[in-house]
Design an enzyme around this catalytic site. Structure first.
Site, PDB file in Angstrom:
ATOM      1  N   ARG A   8      39.555  31.852  46.489  1.00 57.16           N
ATOM      2  CA  ARG A   8      40.262  32.898  46.915  1.00 57.16           C
ATOM      3  C   ARG A   8      40.682  32.043  48.345  1.00 57.16           C
ATOM      4  O   ARG A   8      41.344  32.445  49.762  1.00 57.16           O
ATOM      5  CB  ARG A   8      40.277  34.370  47.497  1.00 57.16           C
ATOM      6  CG  ARG A   8      40.338  35.234  46.601  1.00 57.16           C
ATOM      7  CD  ARG A   8      39.451  36.696  46.391  1.00 57.16           C
ATOM      8  NE  ARG A   8      39.339  37.227  45.173  1.00 57.16           N
ATOM      9  CZ  ARG A   8      40.441  38.118  45.046  1.00 57.16           C
ATOM     10  NH1 ARG A   8      41.858  38.373  45.318  1.00 57.16           N
ATOM     11  NH2 ARG A   8      40.129  38.533  43.649  1.00 57.16           N
ATOM     12  N   ASP A  72      31.913  24.424  41.706  1.00 58.93           N
ATOM     13  CA  ASP A  72      31.028  24.600  41.812  1.00 58.93           C
ATOM     14  C   ASP A  72      30.238  23.744  43.020  1.00 58.93           C
ATOM     15  O   ASP A  72      30.208  22.667  42.842  1.00 58.93           O
ATOM     16  CB  ASP A  72      30.531  25.483  41.258  1.00 58.93           C
ATOM     17  CG  ASP A  72      28.934  25.935  42.095  1.00 58.93           C
ATOM     18  OD1 ASP A  72      28.881  26.810  42.437  1.00 58.93           O
ATOM     19  OD2 ASP A  72      27.561  25.647  41.400  1.00 58.93           O
TER      20      ASP A  72
END
Length: 204
Positions: A8, A72
């Site tokens: 997001r 990540d």
């Protein structure tokens, strides 16, 4: 072609857009998780950056039916055996408290001499297609852990990390302009490693 970026954070979309533009790849529309139908986002419980990136990318591809990119990343410190690592965002016990994470890490490393303060930012980007093809790319940004917070830009551990790149000129990564950071950073390197895959998908 539409690519879902499992995040997001609009900064991640802009960063990928810059990488695609630099590679001359056209005809790609990037959408964030906020732009697709809501789905249950997975728990990032992997033991490695690769595990977590694939967990997010697989879930996004399955839920949206779109090619999905996820990343990540975190800080690894040699003296701490590679930690904080996948626990970087919640090192102090509360997810996303940058100031507390920095303060705890600095306190833990307070008595460690300069020649044992090697650290690196690591990013793993995973790209998963709806038909199950998976691609993984890792980027590493070596540097040194500082002894105090320096600079007001960036986020996370940027103010206590000094990249080894000559172009950084001894500055912390929080002192670099956004475009400078993009050119040097771990995530930029990981994304660039996937350019051949993006090119093939866009051509197909």
């Amino acid at each position: 072609m539409k690519i879902h970026v499992a995040s997001r954070n609009p900064k991640k979309l802009r960063e990928l857009a810059r990488v695609l533009d630099a590679a001359g790849i056209n005809g790609v529309e990037l959408v964030s998780t906020a732009d697709v139908a809501p789905y249950e986002e997975p728990v990032e419980n992997g033991r490695t950056f690769t595990d977590n990136a694939l967990i997010k990318a697989r879930a996004g591809a399955a839920a949206t039916g779109l090619v999905t990119l996820a990343d990540d990343s975190g800080l690894t410190v040699d003296e701490l055996g590679g930690m904080p690592g996948v626990l970087s965002a919640r090192w102090s016990g509360q997810h996303g408290d940058d100031a507390a994470n920095n303060a705890l890490l600095l306190a833990q490393m307070a008595d460690v001499p300069n020649d044992r303060r090697a650290a690196a930012f690591v990013s793993v980007c995973a790209l998963v297609t709806p038909d199950g093809a998976e691609y993984v790319s890792e980027g590493v940004w070596p540097g040194l852990l500082l002894r105090s917070v320096v600079g007001e830009g960036g986020f996370g551990y940027d103010p206590i990390f000094a990249p080894l790149d000559e172009a950084a000129g001894g500055r912390s990564s929080a002192e670099l302009a956004p475009e400078e950071k993009d050119a040097l950073s771990h995530r930029g390197k990981a994304l660039t490693g996937l350019v051949p895959v993006f090119r093939e998908l866009a051509a197909g």
